[in-house]
Design a protein around this motif. Structure first.
Motif, PDB file in Angstrom:
ATOM      1  N   GLU A 157      16.253  23.992 -31.642  1.00 59.52           N
ATOM      2  CA  GLU A 157      15.024  23.102 -32.226  1.00 59.52           C
ATOM      3  C   GLU A 157      15.167  21.641 -32.133  1.00 59.52           C
ATOM      4  O   GLU A 157      14.462  20.793 -31.989  1.00 59.52           O
ATOM      5  CB  GLU A 157      14.801  23.525 -33.493  1.00 59.52           C
TER       6      GLU A 157
ATOM      7  N   LEU B 196      12.034  33.210 -30.183  1.00 57.56           N
ATOM      8  CA  LEU B 196      11.287  32.001 -29.466  1.00 57.56           C
ATOM      9  C   LEU B 196      11.080  30.826 -30.672  1.00 57.56           C
ATOM     10  O   LEU B 196      10.841  31.249 -31.708  1.00 57.56           O
ATOM     11  CB  LEU B 196      10.062  32.251 -28.884  1.00 57.56           C
TER      12      LEU B 196
ATOM     13  N   THR C  79      10.568  26.602 -30.957  1.00 59.93           N
ATOM     14  CA  THR C  79       9.956  25.308 -30.219  1.00 59.93           C
ATOM     15  C   THR C  79      10.774  23.991 -30.598  1.00 59.93           C
ATOM     16  O   THR C  79      11.261  23.781 -31.776  1.00 59.93           O
ATOM     17  CB  THR C  79       8.602  25.080 -30.926  1.00 59.93           C
TER      18      THR C  79
ATOM     19  N   GLU D 237       8.606  22.066 -25.962  1.00 59.24           N
ATOM     20  CA  GLU D 237       8.889  23.249 -25.308  1.00 59.24           C
ATOM     21  C   GLU D 237       9.561  24.304 -26.044  1.00 59.24           C
ATOM     22  O   GLU D 237      10.396  24.316 -26.795  1.00 59.24           O
ATOM     23  CB  GLU D 237       9.976  22.926 -23.797  1.00 59.24           C
ATOM     24  N   GLN D 238       9.144  25.582 -25.619  1.00 60.56           N
ATOM     25  CA  GLN D 238       9.852  26.809 -26.107  1.00 60.56           C
ATOM     26  C   GLN D 238      11.305  27.216 -25.632  1.00 60.56           C
ATOM     27  O   GLN D 238      11.562  26.810 -24.599  1.00 60.56           O
ATOM     28  CB  GLN D 238       8.980  28.090 -25.993  1.00 60.56           C
TER      29      GLN D 238
END
Length: 620
Positions: A285, A306, A308, A314-315
């Motif tokens: 993160e 997943l 961010t 961006e993931q």
């Protein structure tokens, strides 16, 4: 489980691959393992290329689907299978699937650490026939045969000292990475921080993959004896922030981090270090430039998470494939060229189950002799015992078997605390009757005999507690007994395994803890005529009543200290010892070193059951 359906019984030579044919391969193997093709990326205008990355973690010395302590194929309640021989079959199936598409790039294979410790196989080639003598470590041989591209250091890599670790490193045909394992004096990396892998794409420019390895800062505490004044360990987030831009600047189109640190922020060592133990999600993160993270250390199965990145937007995809080779993580990273450079435009991950395939014949054949040698060692004599010790009655009476566990734990902690501020405190230890069938015979004793007393892979910690806290801990433990009056004799099932709100079907034996002292006895009675919470009487240390504010060091296993069983105080008590040494191995080492186990040196009757102050009799 093997598809042959065979459960191999031990003979002079245990043939792990007995009866196994060519095994499930290709698409059938992937379907059986739970493979679900990720949807193709539909956005953008350019050509999409899918790069597959496979990953293992926390292999802990497992090559074969074998339990050396039970002398049988491995099995558990979920019917998991373990070991690199099974993983190899899955890896081959993934490679075959991708090779069928002539336009797909070659997949990569990674590991996230804790490789060379955890089984008798690993112990044998570290302590009995050390690889420093020239033998190739079975884990190195298996991983080389499978064809790994890179691996990260785990904290258990340091358990056997730097000589063993460096020899293992030299035996690998791929880099062992650790960006935050730094030279004590210079602060420079003591292992390669990263590696660049150029992956061929038919008809296109290669994809340059940067693989960054990070290990656990807790090594500074857990293996202080092996690393102090030699290596230091920076924070995972801090060193990732330093190295990810360097990996990108070196030409990486994408960055995969292989990290021996759990997903969610926590630390078993509290604030003893300025860096958290588990920080993979925090890293993903907060450090821009990472595309995927292979996670290790926590022994969890997390197919896909997943997150961010808060800076880039961006993931990042993270996956953790359980432990011991039970699962294989599979990342699918879709890339397109943006202004002439490859960029990840979609990401997905999942795990494949190793219990759906047969062991790879080649890996089995390669390491069968090593395995046979270790089976023979585990079943060989390592010492003698002057009289038989049984755990059959351990839940309701003080036995030499449980006293032996507590003695070894307390002795190890006491020796480790020499020269520390806690060295003068009395040492207690906690053990539970894990296995009523366990027994150490009189006469010759094998590794397997000793291991039967301790059937879990728990490691040893020590905390400090007050007299009040010890008493409350014992009261909680005493909920294990049903409330009855009279002196008996009572059959054991009328006394033990009481139902509670959290264990409505009865408290299991492993949640009944017995506490003992090292140099002086901790004595107490459990009055099961009383209601839970008011059962502990006559609590004394060395014959003197325990004072409320009296300080003790308490040896305990990592499961209990981390909250297992929800016992009071133990989870929040200050930790004064944690080298992540397996308790079972400490017991084996004690017998091997001393040569003789004499219950008279550690067994006394320090606790007993009463009913309104009168001793009771319990029968089997």
């Amino acid at each position: 489980m093997t598809d042959s359906g065979e459960r191999n019984t031990m003979t002079r030579r245990t043939v792990i691959g007995a009866g196994i044919g060519a095994g499930i391969g290709g698409a059938a193997a992937l379907t059986a393992a739970g493979f679900e093709p990720a949807p193709a990326f539909a956005g953008g205008s350019g050509k999409t290329v899918r790069l597959t990355v496979m990953g293992t973690t926390d292999l802990h010395g497992n090559v074969f689907n074998w339990d050396y302590f039970k002398n049988a194929e491995y099995d558990d309640s979920a019917h998991n299978d373990i070991g690199l021989a099974k993983i190899s079959t899955l890896v081959s199936a993934v490679r075959d699937r991708i090779a069928a598409d002539r336009h797909a790039p070659r997949p990569l294979m990674l590991d996230a650490g804790d490789t060379i410790q955890g089984t008798p196989l690993a112990y044998y080639y570290a302590k009995i026939e050390p690889i420093t003598g020239g033998h190739t470590h079975p884990m190195a041989a298996a991983m080389n045969r499978i064809g790994y591209d890179a691996a990260a250091l785990g904290n258990h890599e340091f358990n056997y000292g730097l000589d063993i670790l460096r020899k293992f490193q030299r035996q690998l045909r791929f880099p062992l990475l650790g960006a935050n394992a730094q030279d004590w004096t210079t602060g420079l990396p003591a292992f390669p921080p990263y590696v660049l892998k150029r992956v061929h794409v038919p008809g296109e420019k290669p994809i340059t993959v940067g693989i960054l390895g990070l290990t656990n800062p807790g090594i500074a505490i857990w293996d202080k004896a092996n690393v102090e004044n030699k290596l230091k360990f920076g924070g995972i987030v801090e060193l990732a922030r330093q190295w990810v831009p360097k990996v990108r600047a070196a030409g990486a189109d994408l960055v995969i981090a292989s990290v021996h640190s759990g997903m969610d922020l926590s630390s078993s060592y509290g604030d003893a270090l300025p860096y958290p133990e588990n920080a993979s999600v925090l890293m993903a993160e907060t450090v821009p430039g990472i595309d995927a993270v292979l996670v290790g250390h926590a022994h969890l199965e997390i197919p896909e998470r997943l997150v961010t990145n808060k800076t880039s937007g961006e993931q990042v995809v993270l996956s953790e494939p359980l432990k011991w080779g039970m699962r294989l993580s599979l990342f699918d990273l879709d890339l397109q060229k943006v202004r002439g450079q490859w960029k990840v435009v979609a990401r997905h991950s999942q795990v494949l189950n190793a219990n759906t395939v047969d062991a790879d014949r080649d890996v089995v054949a390669l390491l069968q002799k090593d395995h046979d040698k270790v089976v023979q060692y585990v079943n060989s004599k390592i010492g003698t015992c002057t009289e038989a010790m049984s755990a059959a009655t351990a839940p309701w009476e003080d036995t030499a078997a449980l006293d032996f566990v507590n003695f070894v734990q307390a002795d190890a902690v006491s020796k480790a605390l020499a020269g520390t501020p806690q060295a003068s405190l009395p040492v207690l230890a906690i053990a539970a009757p894990f296995n009523r069938d366990a027994a150490i015979p009189a006469g010759d004793v094998s590794v397997r005999d000793v291991a039967g007393l301790y059937v879990f892979d728990n490691t040893l910690l020590a905390v400090t507690m007050t007299g009040t806290q010890v008493k409350e801990y014992l009261e909680f433990s005493a909920q294990y007994f049903k409330q009855i009056s009279g002196t008996g004799p009572f059959p054991s099932d009328q006394v033990t395994n009481a139902p509670t709100s959290t264990a409505p079907n009865g408290t299991p034996d492993y949640n009944y803890d017995i506490v003992g002292g090292l140099t002086k006895p901790l004595t107490y009675k459990i009055d099961i005529a009383k209601a839970p919470g008011a059962r502990i009487t006559d609590l004394a240390y060395g014959g003197t009543p325990v004072a409320a504010d009296q300080q003790f060091v308490v040896a305990v296993n990592n499961h209990r200290q981390s909250g297992g069983g929800n016992f009071p105080h133990i989870k929040t008590a200050p930790v004064v010892y944690n080298r992540q040494v397996e308790i079972r191995q400490l017991m084996i080492d004690y017998v091997t070193t001393t040569g003789t186990v004499d219950p008279k040196t550690f067994h006394t009757t320090d606790w007993s059951l009463t009913s309104n102050g009168t001793p009771i009799t319990v029968t089997t």
